[in-house]
Design an enzyme around this catalytic site. Structure first.
Site, PDB file in Angstrom:
ATOM      1  N   LYS A 190     -75.267 -38.339  34.381  1.00  0.00           N
ATOM      2  CA  LYS A 190     -74.992 -39.692  34.876  1.00  0.00           C
ATOM      3  C   LYS A 190     -74.488 -40.585  33.747  1.00  0.00           C
ATOM      4  O   LYS A 190     -75.210 -40.859  32.796  1.00  0.00           O
ATOM      5  CB  LYS A 190     -76.251 -40.335  35.460  1.00  0.00           C
ATOM      6  CG  LYS A 190     -75.906 -41.633  36.188  1.00  0.00           C
ATOM      7  CD  LYS A 190     -77.105 -42.524  36.449  1.00  0.00           C
ATOM      8  CE  LYS A 190     -77.374 -43.499  35.346  1.00  0.00           C
ATOM      9  NZ  LYS A 190     -76.325 -44.524  35.138  1.00  0.00           N
ATOM     10  N   GLY A 242     -80.193 -43.994  25.114  1.00  0.00           N
ATOM     11  CA  GLY A 242     -80.180 -45.355  25.638  1.00  0.00           C
ATOM     12  C   GLY A 242     -81.270 -46.182  24.990  1.00  0.00           C
ATOM     13  O   GLY A 242     -81.649 -45.925  23.841  1.00  0.00           O
ATOM     14  N   SER A 243     -81.798 -47.150  25.741  1.00  0.00           N
ATOM     15  CA  SER A 243     -82.763 -48.076  25.149  1.00  0.00           C
ATOM     16  C   SER A 243     -84.136 -47.429  24.971  1.00  0.00           C
ATOM     17  O   SER A 243     -84.510 -46.524  25.723  1.00  0.00           O
ATOM     18  CB  SER A 243     -82.890 -49.314  26.034  1.00  0.00           C
ATOM     19  OG  SER A 243     -83.379 -48.948  27.299  1.00  0.00           O
ATOM     20  N   THR A 244     -84.878 -47.910  24.011  1.00  0.00           N
ATOM     21  CA  THR A 244     -86.236 -47.416  23.781  1.00  0.00           C
ATOM     22  C   THR A 244     -87.102 -47.712  25.000  1.00  0.00           C
ATOM     23  O   THR A 244     -87.950 -46.898  25.380  1.00  0.00           O
ATOM     24  CB  THR A 244     -86.809 -48.048  22.497  1.00  0.00           C
ATOM     25  OG1 THR A 244     -86.006 -47.584  21.398  1.00  0.00           O
ATOM     26  CG2 THR A 244     -88.245 -47.634  22.249  1.00  0.00           C
ATOM     27  N   GLY A 247     -86.413 -45.089  27.472  1.00  0.00           N
ATOM     28  CA  GLY A 247     -86.933 -43.839  26.894  1.00  0.00           C
ATOM     29  C   GLY A 247     -88.428 -43.692  27.137  1.00  0.00           C
ATOM     30  O   GLY A 247     -88.918 -42.614  27.472  1.00  0.00           O
ATOM     31  N   GLU A 264     -82.742 -39.997  22.559  1.00  0.00           N
ATOM     32  CA  GLU A 264     -82.089 -40.638  21.412  1.00  0.00           C
ATOM     33  C   GLU A 264     -82.026 -42.114  21.746  1.00  0.00           C
ATOM     34  O   GLU A 264     -81.315 -42.525  22.653  1.00  0.00           O
ATOM     35  CB  GLU A 264     -80.702 -40.017  21.205  1.00  0.00           C
ATOM     36  CG  GLU A 264     -80.178 -40.233  19.814  1.00  0.00           C
ATOM     37  CD  GLU A 264     -79.215 -41.383  19.764  1.00  0.00           C
ATOM     38  OE1 GLU A 264     -79.672 -42.493  19.408  1.00  0.00           O
ATOM     39  OE2 GLU A 264     -78.049 -41.195  20.091  1.00  0.00           O
ATOM     40  N   CYS A 298     -75.990 -47.098  18.045  1.00  0.00           N
ATOM     41  CA  CYS A 298     -77.444 -46.995  17.902  1.00  0.00           C
ATOM     42  C   CYS A 298     -77.834 -46.916  16.428  1.00  0.00           C
ATOM     43  O   CYS A 298     -78.908 -47.367  16.048  1.00  0.00           O
ATOM     44  CB  CYS A 298     -77.973 -45.806  18.685  1.00  0.00           C
ATOM     45  SG  CYS A 298     -77.001 -44.330  18.437  1.00  0.00           S
ATOM     46  N   GLU A 395     -83.727 -54.608  17.857  1.00  0.00           N
ATOM     47  CA  GLU A 395     -82.342 -54.152  17.971  1.00  0.00           C
ATOM     48  C   GLU A 395     -81.510 -55.199  18.721  1.00  0.00           C
ATOM     49  O   GLU A 395     -81.886 -55.629  19.804  1.00  0.00           O
ATOM     50  CB  GLU A 395     -82.308 -52.830  18.734  1.00  0.00           C
ATOM     51  CG  GLU A 395     -80.918 -52.254  18.846  1.00  0.00           C
ATOM     52  CD  GLU A 395     -80.886 -50.881  19.514  1.00  0.00           C
ATOM     53  OE1 GLU A 395     -81.495 -50.717  20.584  1.00  0.00           O
ATOM     54  OE2 GLU A 395     -80.232 -49.989  18.950  1.00  0.00           O
TER      55      GLU A 395
HETATM   56  P1  NAI Z   1     -80.436 -48.545  29.292  1.00  0.00           P
HETATM   57  O1  NAI Z   1     -81.375 -47.723  28.493  1.00  0.00           O
HETATM   58  O2  NAI Z   1     -80.962 -49.303  30.464  1.00  0.00           O
HETATM   59  O3  NAI Z   1     -79.253 -47.605  29.852  1.00  0.00           O
HETATM   60  C1  NAI Z   1     -78.917 -46.319  29.381  1.00  0.00           C
HETATM   61  C2  NAI Z   1     -78.727 -45.383  30.559  1.00  0.00           C
HETATM   62  O4  NAI Z   1     -79.970 -45.185  31.239  1.00  0.00           O
HETATM   63  C3  NAI Z   1     -77.757 -45.878  31.631  1.00  0.00           C
HETATM   64  O5  NAI Z   1     -77.022 -44.774  32.127  1.00  0.00           O
HETATM   65  C4  NAI Z   1     -78.685 -46.431  32.689  1.00  0.00           C
HETATM   66  O6  NAI Z   1     -78.130 -46.450  33.983  1.00  0.00           O
HETATM   67  C5  NAI Z   1     -79.839 -45.451  32.633  1.00  0.00           C
HETATM   68  N1  NAI Z   1     -81.124 -45.949  33.123  1.00  0.00           N
HETATM   69  C6  NAI Z   1     -81.564 -47.251  33.210  1.00  0.00           C
HETATM   70  N2  NAI Z   1     -82.820 -47.292  33.686  1.00  0.00           N
HETATM   71  C7  NAI Z   1     -83.199 -46.009  33.907  1.00  0.00           C
HETATM   72  C8  NAI Z   1     -84.410 -45.394  34.370  1.00  0.00           C
HETATM   73  N3  NAI Z   1     -85.484 -46.108  34.709  1.00  0.00           N
HETATM   74  N4  NAI Z   1     -84.463 -44.050  34.448  1.00  0.00           N
HETATM   75  C9  NAI Z   1     -83.404 -43.302  34.094  1.00  0.00           C
HETATM   76  N5  NAI Z   1     -82.234 -43.819  33.649  1.00  0.00           N
HETATM   77  C10 NAI Z   1     -82.128 -45.152  33.550  1.00  0.00           C
HETATM   78  O7  NAI Z   1     -79.691 -49.506  28.310  1.00  0.00           O
HETATM   79  P2  NAI Z   1     -78.958 -50.921  28.648  1.00  0.00           P
HETATM   80  O8  NAI Z   1     -79.774 -51.736  29.597  1.00  0.00           O
HETATM   81  O9  NAI Z   1     -77.579 -50.637  29.037  1.00  0.00           O
HETATM   82  O10 NAI Z   1     -79.002 -51.608  27.214  1.00  0.00           O
HETATM   83  C11 NAI Z   1     -80.149 -52.303  26.789  1.00  0.00           C
HETATM   84  C12 NAI Z   1     -80.366 -52.161  25.309  1.00  0.00           C
HETATM   85  O11 NAI Z   1     -80.571 -50.793  24.981  1.00  0.00           O
HETATM   86  C13 NAI Z   1     -79.187 -52.576  24.457  1.00  0.00           C
HETATM   87  O12 NAI Z   1     -79.194 -53.942  24.228  1.00  0.00           O
HETATM   88  C14 NAI Z   1     -79.415 -51.762  23.210  1.00  0.00           C
HETATM   89  O13 NAI Z   1     -80.313 -52.442  22.372  1.00  0.00           O
HETATM   90  C15 NAI Z   1     -80.077 -50.495  23.706  1.00  0.00           C
HETATM   91  N6  NAI Z   1     -79.128 -49.374  23.821  1.00  0.00           N
HETATM   92  C16 NAI Z   1     -79.225 -48.342  22.941  1.00  0.00           C
HETATM   93  C17 NAI Z   1     -78.329 -47.305  22.992  1.00  0.00           C
HETATM   94  C18 NAI Z   1     -78.372 -46.168  22.047  1.00  0.00           C
HETATM   95  O14 NAI Z   1     -77.360 -45.516  21.846  1.00  0.00           O
HETATM   96  N7  NAI Z   1     -79.492 -45.838  21.462  1.00  0.00           N
HETATM   97  C19 NAI Z   1     -77.227 -47.290  23.959  1.00  0.00           C
HETATM   98  C20 NAI Z   1     -77.240 -48.398  24.885  1.00  0.00           C
HETATM   99  C21 NAI Z   1     -78.159 -49.394  24.792  1.00  0.00           C
END
Ligand code: NAI
Ligand code: MG
Length: 485
Positions: A190, A242-244, A247, A264, A298, A395
């Site tokens: 996804k 994605g976000s901690t 995670g 990650e 990240c 972050e």
């Molecule tokens: P997010 O962690 O919500 O999104 C990442 C992915 O997870 C997306 O595909 C999203 O649809 C999916 N997702 C969201 N909720 C989920 C759940 N409960 N179960 C499974 N999958 C789920 O990140 P978001 O809201 O886009 O960004 C928020 C913050 O996260 C950013 O401000 C940044 O600080 C951090 N971030 C870190 C990243 C990294 O590479 N480590 C990448 C993107 C965001």
């Protein structure tokens, strides 16, 4: 070089990349079992270009039933075809995907820049070539797993559920899919809701490559779609970037199940300039470390530590360099800093700019104009920050740098490690001995020396502490997708 604080006039004629050769549909369905299928809910959402807020395409919103269909297709493909296929045959498909992506590299780069807001120079020179290289690299491992793990019996896991973010959409899809296929697993992936398009273009290539139906399924949607993958009983492994915060939700959701996971997550990486460093190079590296990809990285070097004796000089050089950065249209080949990925993310960044000022830090922003429409943020730095400041601890995921000074190496090690994260770090010095001392003491998955944000498919990447666990890339990246006996 221009004189101190002199504003340089970097007026370039616009050099926009053409969008004439790309092929985007108005509407995208889900790619399940080798076919493009309508979502069960009948719902679609818009993917927009954050540089001008225009709609690029509408994308299907998968629900639990769609995810179930995708997992069933992946299971069937695993049981009947993919796990039984000779590894050398599997490799041929992965090589084919890499070559097809290479042939269409320009189209991928343009769509990535339109959909994500990242500058075309980076999509073209970094994201797409690295994504191709990941497929090439892991294709090479497919029939050599017994050499990767000598004297062990290597078997695949089954169905991998993969959830990726919006900062490196195509590259993250490659990081996830390539090692999974090379080790004989099938995939349900996804992409993030703001950047689905290159994953869908990848699905087109996968279709063209003749990969057996169901080996890779791409389902688009929001957090609920991701949660449906995580909670599906027949998924054997979850790979998430994605976000901690998310995670942690995932880790709770799969606790006590058979599912393996690699996470990650976020970072707050330290970039450290010692007094003997070549300062101009270091400043260039700091700029690359935090303003590259709008700070949507990240492992961005978001905390700068400068040894006190060179601090004034470094800060002055940094401000000077920031003022020559071109912020604007991601499609222009001269642009250094593109658009922020979404309104939500821009709001997050802007809220941190307010928090920083309220905490008493001094804010400095690049002296540049911003485009009228679209989501943009000026490169920003904060001085007069404390170790406990929220802008130092949390972050921000934008082009925002905090600067702290230090006197001794022990002091900087202590400060650099004083964060819940541990993804990356950078060290700038002339002396190899100082590099080795710091690299062994910094609690970070990657430590760059006299460079920053360099990636290669052969080197592992991943975090310590709240930055997650498991490694992607290199030989280590295979381990996340195999059972060893
Ligand atoms: P997010 O962690 O919500 O999104 C990442 C992915 O997870 C997306 O595909 C999203 O649809 C999916 N997702 C969201 N909720 C989920 C759940 N409960 N179960 C499974 N999958 C789920 O990140 P978001 O809201 O886009 O960004 C928020 C913050 O996260 C950013 O401000 C940044 O600080 C951090 N971030 C870190 C990243 C990294 O590479 N480590 C990448 C993107 C965001
Ligand atoms: Mg978009």
């Amino acid at each position: 070089m221009a004189k101190k604080n002199e504003k340089i006039n970097w007026e370039y004629a616009p050099a926009p990349e053409s969008t004439g050769h790309i092929n985007l549909k108005e509407q995208y369905n889900l790619f399940i079992d080798g076919k493009w299928v309508k979502p069960n809910s009948g719902k679609y959402f818009d993917s927009i270009n954050p540089a001008n807020k225009e709609k690029l395409a509408s994308v299907a919103h998968a629900n639990e039933k769609d995810v179930d269909k995708a997992v069933k297709a992946a299971r069937k493909a695993y049981d009947t075809v993919w796990s039984k296929m000779a590894p050398s045959e599997r490799a041929k498909y992965i090589y084919r995907i890499a070559r097809l992506m290479q042939e269409r590299a320009r189209e991928f780069a343009v769509i990535e820049s339109l959909d994500a807001g990242k500058v075309i120079r980076e999509s073209r020179d970094v994201d797409v070539p690295l994504a191709c290289n990941h497929f090439f690299y892991y294709a090479g491992w497919a029939d050599k797993l017994e050499y990767a793990f000598p004297n062990r019996k290597v078997s695949s896991l089954g169905v991998a559920g993969q959830i990726i973010p919006w900062n490196f959409p195509l590259l993250m899809a490659a990081w996830k899919i390539a090692p999974a296929l090379a080790t004989g697993n099938t995939v349900v992936l996804k992409p993030a809701e703001t950047t689905s398009l290159t994953a869908l273009k990848l699905a087109e290539i996968i279709e063209e490559s003749g990969l057996p139906a169901g080996v890779v399924n791409i389902v688009t949607g929001f957090g609920d779609t991701g949660a449906a993958i995580v909670n599906h009983n027949d998924v054997d492994k979850i790979a998430f970037t994605g976000s901690t915060a998310v995670g942690k939700i995932i880790q709770k959701a799969i606790a006590g199940t058979h599912k393996k996971a690699t996470l990650e997550l976020g970072g707050k990486s330290a970039n450290i300039i010692l007094d003997d460093a070549p300062l101009d190079q270091a400043v260039e590296g700091i700029v690359n470390g935090i303003f590259f990809n709008q700070g949507h990285v990240c492992c961005a070097g978001s905390r700068l530590f400068v040894q006190e004796s060179v601090a004034d000089q470094v800060i002055e050089k940094l401000k000077h360099r920031m003022n020559s950065l071109i912020v604007g249209d991601p499609m222009d080949k001269n642009t250094d800093v593109g658009a922020i990925n979404s309104k939500e993310q821009l709001d997050v960044i802007n809220s941190y700019l307010k928090i920083g000022q309220a905490e008493g830090a001094t804010m400095y922003q690049a002296d540049c104009s911003l485009p009228k429409s679209g989501y943009y943020c000026r490169p920003t730095l904060f001085t007069d920050v404390a170790q406990s400041s929220r802008i130092v601890q949390e972050e921000i995921f934008g082009p925002v740098l905090t600067i702290q000074t230090f006197r001794t190496v022990d002091e900087v090690i202590q400060k650099a490690n004083n964060t819940p994260y541990g993804l990356a770090a950078g060290v700038w010095t002339d002396k190899g001995s100082r590099i080795f001392n710091l690299t062994t003491k910094l609690r970070a998955g990657v430590v760059w020396a006299n460079t920053y944000n360099k990636f290669d498919p052969t080197s592992p990447f991943g975090g310590y502490k709240e930055s997650g666990f498991g490694r992607e890339g290199g030989l280590h990246g295979l381990e996340a997708y195999v059972k060893l006996n």
